[in-house]
Design a protein around this motif. Structure first.
Motif, PDB file in Angstrom:
ATOM      1  N   THR A 193       5.656   4.035  12.160  1.00 56.76           N
ATOM      2  CA  THR A 193       6.644   4.969  12.295  1.00 56.76           C
ATOM      3  C   THR A 193       7.397   5.210  11.028  1.00 56.76           C
ATOM      4  O   THR A 193       7.957   4.378  10.523  1.00 56.76           O
ATOM      5  CB  THR A 193       7.585   4.823  13.704  1.00 56.76           C
ATOM      6  N   PRO A 194       7.649   6.463  10.646  1.00 51.07           N
ATOM      7  CA  PRO A 194       8.345   6.556   9.209  1.00 51.07           C
ATOM      8  C   PRO A 194       9.721   6.173   9.538  1.00 51.07           C
ATOM      9  O   PRO A 194      10.288   6.572  10.458  1.00 51.07           O
ATOM     10  CB  PRO A 194       8.405   7.994   8.744  1.00 51.07           C
ATOM     11  N   ARG A 195      10.365   5.340   8.589  1.00 49.99           N
ATOM     12  CA  ARG A 195      11.851   5.143   8.710  1.00 49.99           C
ATOM     13  C   ARG A 195      12.632   5.481   7.395  1.00 49.99           C
ATOM     14  O   ARG A 195      11.906   5.371   6.022  1.00 49.99           O
ATOM     15  CB  ARG A 195      11.996   3.618   8.776  1.00 49.99           C
ATOM     16  N   ASP A 248       8.913  -8.244  -9.166  1.00 50.93           N
ATOM     17  CA  ASP A 248       9.791  -7.994  -8.226  1.00 50.93           C
ATOM     18  C   ASP A 248       9.340  -6.573  -7.472  1.00 50.93           C
ATOM     19  O   ASP A 248      10.220  -5.842  -6.895  1.00 50.93           O
ATOM     20  CB  ASP A 248      11.381  -7.824  -8.544  1.00 50.93           C
ATOM     21  N   GLU A 249       8.144  -6.476  -7.455  1.00 53.47           N
ATOM     22  CA  GLU A 249       7.505  -4.987  -6.791  1.00 53.47           C
ATOM     23  C   GLU A 249       7.242  -5.564  -5.493  1.00 53.47           C
ATOM     24  O   GLU A 249       6.855  -6.534  -5.095  1.00 53.47           O
ATOM     25  CB  GLU A 249       6.387  -4.683  -7.474  1.00 53.47           C
ATOM     26  N   LEU A 250       7.543  -4.796  -4.336  1.00 53.52           N
ATOM     27  CA  LEU A 250       7.229  -4.844  -3.055  1.00 53.52           C
ATOM     28  C   LEU A 250       5.722  -4.988  -2.829  1.00 53.52           C
ATOM     29  O   LEU A 250       4.965  -4.188  -3.039  1.00 53.52           O
ATOM     30  CB  LEU A 250       7.866  -3.873  -2.294  1.00 53.52           C
ATOM     31  N   ILE A 251       5.347  -6.097  -2.075  1.00 54.82           N
ATOM     32  CA  ILE A 251       4.113  -6.290  -1.477  1.00 54.82           C
ATOM     33  C   ILE A 251       4.037  -6.157  -0.050  1.00 54.82           C
ATOM     34  O   ILE A 251       2.870  -5.756   0.381  1.00 54.82           O
ATOM     35  CB  ILE A 251       3.588  -7.735  -1.717  1.00 54.82           C
ATOM     36  N   ALA A 252       4.979  -6.360   0.492  1.00 56.34           N
ATOM     37  CA  ALA A 252       4.936  -6.050   2.004  1.00 56.34           C
ATOM     38  C   ALA A 252       6.612  -6.360   2.503  1.00 56.34           C
ATOM     39  O   ALA A 252       7.497  -6.621   1.931  1.00 56.34           O
ATOM     40  CB  ALA A 252       4.063  -7.424   2.665  1.00 56.34           C
ATOM     41  N   LEU A 294       4.368  -3.823   7.061  1.00 56.92           N
ATOM     42  CA  LEU A 294       3.519  -3.064   6.108  1.00 56.92           C
ATOM     43  C   LEU A 294       3.126  -3.923   4.957  1.00 56.92           C
ATOM     44  O   LEU A 294       4.170  -4.456   4.323  1.00 56.92           O
ATOM     45  CB  LEU A 294       4.481  -1.792   5.759  1.00 56.92           C
ATOM     46  N   VAL A 295       2.086  -3.843   4.682  1.00 56.62           N
ATOM     47  CA  VAL A 295       1.423  -4.614   3.579  1.00 56.62           C
ATOM     48  C   VAL A 295       0.618  -3.724   2.483  1.00 56.62           C
ATOM     49  O   VAL A 295      -0.017  -3.044   3.013  1.00 56.62           O
ATOM     50  CB  VAL A 295       0.348  -5.854   4.093  1.00 56.62           C
ATOM     51  N   ARG A 296       1.226  -3.616   1.345  1.00 56.47           N
ATOM     52  CA  ARG A 296       0.441  -3.018   0.285  1.00 56.47           C
ATOM     53  C   ARG A 296      -0.989  -3.024   0.391  1.00 56.47           C
ATOM     54  O   ARG A 296      -1.371  -4.103   0.527  1.00 56.47           O
ATOM     55  CB  ARG A 296       0.941  -3.136  -1.221  1.00 56.47           C
ATOM     56  N   PRO A 297      -1.765  -1.968   0.351  1.00 57.08           N
ATOM     57  CA  PRO A 297      -3.185  -1.803   0.695  1.00 57.08           C
ATOM     58  C   PRO A 297      -3.910  -2.923   0.063  1.00 57.08           C
ATOM     59  O   PRO A 297      -5.032  -3.549   0.210  1.00 57.08           O
ATOM     60  CB  PRO A 297      -3.736  -0.514   0.374  1.00 57.08           C
ATOM     61  N   ASP A 298      -3.533  -3.040  -1.527  1.00 56.87           N
ATOM     62  CA  ASP A 298      -4.298  -4.047  -2.285  1.00 56.87           C
ATOM     63  C   ASP A 298      -3.927  -5.589  -1.880  1.00 56.87           C
ATOM     64  O   ASP A 298      -4.570  -6.588  -2.544  1.00 56.87           O
ATOM     65  CB  ASP A 298      -4.231  -3.604  -3.734  1.00 56.87           C
ATOM     66  N   MET A 299      -3.196  -5.854  -1.231  1.00 52.94           N
ATOM     67  CA  MET A 299      -2.627  -7.066  -0.650  1.00 52.94           C
ATOM     68  C   MET A 299      -3.127  -7.334   0.589  1.00 52.94           C
ATOM     69  O   MET A 299      -2.483  -8.618   0.893  1.00 52.94           O
ATOM     70  CB  MET A 299      -1.116  -7.242  -0.950  1.00 52.94           C
ATOM     71  N   THR A 300      -3.941  -6.644   1.253  1.00 50.79           N
ATOM     72  CA  THR A 300      -4.270  -7.079   2.702  1.00 50.79           C
ATOM     73  C   THR A 300      -5.401  -8.246   2.502  1.00 50.79           C
ATOM     74  O   THR A 300      -5.980  -8.309   1.520  1.00 50.79           O
ATOM     75  CB  THR A 300      -4.781  -5.830   3.518  1.00 50.79           C
ATOM     76  N   GLY A 301      -5.560  -8.822   3.545  1.00 50.00           N
ATOM     77  CA  GLY A 301      -6.457  -9.956   3.587  1.00 50.00           C
ATOM     78  C   GLY A 301      -6.015 -11.268   3.401  1.00 50.00           C
ATOM     79  O   GLY A 301      -6.668 -12.292   3.328  1.00 50.00           O
ATOM     80  N   VAL A 323       7.598   2.559   2.394  1.00 50.94           N
ATOM     81  CA  VAL A 323       7.097   3.051   3.456  1.00 50.94           C
ATOM     82  C   VAL A 323       6.440   4.247   3.473  1.00 50.94           C
ATOM     83  O   VAL A 323       5.435   4.581   3.979  1.00 50.94           O
ATOM     84  CB  VAL A 323       7.990   2.953   4.756  1.00 50.94           C
ATOM     85  N   LYS A 324       7.357   5.377   2.525  1.00 52.09           N
ATOM     86  CA  LYS A 324       6.628   6.629   2.636  1.00 52.09           C
ATOM     87  C   LYS A 324       5.426   6.631   1.735  1.00 52.09           C
ATOM     88  O   LYS A 324       4.464   7.262   1.824  1.00 52.09           O
ATOM     89  CB  LYS A 324       7.862   7.453   1.546  1.00 52.09           C
ATOM     90  N   ARG A 325       5.433   5.666   0.675  1.00 56.61           N
ATOM     91  CA  ARG A 325       4.242   5.663  -0.203  1.00 56.61           C
ATOM     92  C   ARG A 325       3.056   4.825   0.459  1.00 56.61           C
ATOM     93  O   ARG A 325       1.866   5.321   0.221  1.00 56.61           O
ATOM     94  CB  ARG A 325       4.658   4.950  -1.644  1.00 56.61           C
ATOM     95  N   ASP A 326       3.323   3.894   1.172  1.00 53.43           N
ATOM     96  CA  ASP A 326       2.169   2.876   1.495  1.00 53.43           C
ATOM     97  C   ASP A 326       2.072   3.046   2.960  1.00 53.43           C
ATOM     98  O   ASP A 326       1.156   2.328   3.342  1.00 53.43           O
ATOM     99  CB  ASP A 326       2.326   1.220   0.917  1.00 53.43           C
TER     100      ASP A 326
END
Length: 202
Positions: free
Chosen positions: A32-34, A56-60, A78-85, A23-26
């Motif tokens: 809202t930050p958690r 095993d890296e988080l995508i969303a 939250l979806v990692r920016p490169d995995m939207t769409g 969440v902090k990174r992406d």
């Protein structure tokens, strides 16, 4: 590409700290930050969803977060920016509704959510109304969410009290379309293919 959706009570689910770091990174837009403590509490008293890639890296990620007075928030996804769409929001909404019902977390009328009025919230608003959530007045939103609005520095659209629109699940419950299995998804922006394994609830 391959990925899998898993639930917080299943083996291999990311740690609360890994979720907080994600969440902090992406985090962007209206999320809202958690912190890790909140995620640990949500795993124990609510439910979390994660989508992981082959490494095993988080995508969303997304969750059902406990609030005061027996209320729960279908928290922002939250979806990692490169995995939207890929339309992952739709699968995460349905997965959370399915686990909310299967684990008997609370009555449907205790489930609230919100989505940003801004352009970046369009996908969330569409997914929520499509799932059956009904918009409610700002004053009817859970206290914690309204309090967060008061400390938020994001732009408030003209004619609105908050940058978020609040929603609540209807008395009759929500239609659930979640089924374990493999789905093939084409990215609406660049045509990439994703094979997404949807885990069973058990």
């Amino acid at each position: 590409m391959q990925a899998r959706l898993i639930f917080s009570h299943q083996e291999g689910f990311p740690s609360p700290q890994a979720l907080a770091d994600f969440v902090k990174r992406d985090g962007r837009g209206g999320l809202t930050p958690r912190d890790a403590g909140m995620f640990a509490y949500a795993i124990e008293h609510g439910a979390l969803i994660a989508i992981l890639d082959e490494g095993d890296e988080l995508i969303a990620m997304a969750g059902i977060l406990p609030l005061d007075e027996g209320k729960f928030e279908l928290g922002g996804a939250l979806v990692r920016p490169d995995m939207t769409g890929f339309g992952l929001q739709k699968f995460m909404v349905q997965a959370r509704l399915a686990v909310f019902l299967a684990r008997k977390i609370a009555p449907w009328t205790s489930l609230y959510t919100g989505a940003a009025h801004a352009d970046y919230g369009a996908g969330s608003r569409k997914a929520l109304t499509g799932a059956g959530f009904a918009s409610i007045p700002y004053a009817d939103g859970p206290r914690e969410l309204r309090e967060e609005c008061q400390t938020c520095t994001k732009a408030v659209p003209e004619g609105q009290v908050c940058c978020y629109q609040f929603y609540r699940a209807p008395d009759v419950g929500m239609p659930i379309a979640y089924e374990a299995g493999l789905v093939s998804i084409t990215n609406s922006r660049d045509g990439r293919q994703l094979e997404l394994a949807l885990s069973a609830l058990a």
